[in-house]
Design a protein around this motif. Sequence first.
Motif, PDB file in Angstrom:
ATOM      1  N   ASP A 196      64.210  44.233  27.143  1.00  0.00           N
ATOM      2  CA  ASP A 196      64.125  43.135  26.168  1.00  0.00           C
ATOM      3  C   ASP A 196      62.711  42.978  25.606  1.00  0.00           C
ATOM      4  N   ARG A 229      66.123  41.799  16.620  1.00  0.00           N
ATOM      5  CA  ARG A 229      66.905  42.727  17.444  1.00  0.00           C
ATOM      6  C   ARG A 229      67.233  42.141  18.815  1.00  0.00           C
ATOM      7  N   GLY A 230      66.733  40.945  19.090  1.00  0.00           N
ATOM      8  CA  GLY A 230      67.029  40.313  20.362  1.00  0.00           C
ATOM      9  C   GLY A 230      65.979  40.519  21.426  1.00  0.00           C
TER      10      GLY A 230
END
Length: 265
Positions: A196, A229-230
């Motif tokens: 992430d 994109r998170g």
Amino acid sequence: MFSKRRSRPTLLVVTDAELSARLRANIVAYKKFQAAQGGLLHLGLPGLWAFAQPSHPETLSQQQAFFESLEALEAGLPRLEDFYRAHGIRLWRVPLPPGTTAAEQLLARAGYRKEDGGTFAMGLGFEDGPLTPPSIPLEELTSQEELIPLNAAAFGPSTSIHLEPWHARHFPELHIRGIREGGQLITGGLTHDAGDTAGVFLVATSHTARGRGLATEVMRGLLLDAQRRGRVAAVLQSTEQGYAVYRRLGMRDLGLWVDWVRRSG
């Protein structure tokens, strides 16, 4: 009848320590990715990762090792030396973040010496605040090919020699943005996604285009794209020239990573 008030979810704040750990993990993932494409050699031990480029044995920046814990570093030091010696490399480095006094003492006993200077570690949790979008259009590049001469001209050829075997290909982990002028790429950079976290690499501006805030615009685009994109955080290592640019973008100073260098023979 009273309705229950819904409590607001607590936002996760990424701490400086977590950003530092994410930076190390992203660099290791980026280097392993390069090794898989043929650009580097890789030694993987429990909690210790080493990278080498025998084609440029005297280029210190390409011979480096990262560790997760003091115990992993201590256990892996003999294998580390064997790895570099076996490939004809006589100097390599272990970058140490702040607060690693025990690791400094361990490396000193093993014959490593502290180098002058260092690299600024920086990071940003996207929950820290809203991001500013770029004020000019950015081009999405399909490969790293044009970033290589741009970085070589800006920082010296040793900064990008490890990209040569695979620079002209497209990879989904890499997201590249740039600005052209007169058909030439004058500034650009990329992010590498690992989990992430987005790691920022190869941000450079041509000498003729400096002082116009173009690197800031590219960084704004890279960070905003990563958030969309998170990703939850972005991390990077900064030169002294780029430090002020990244600070103005809201990136936190995570301290100076100092190289401890082993010269064998």
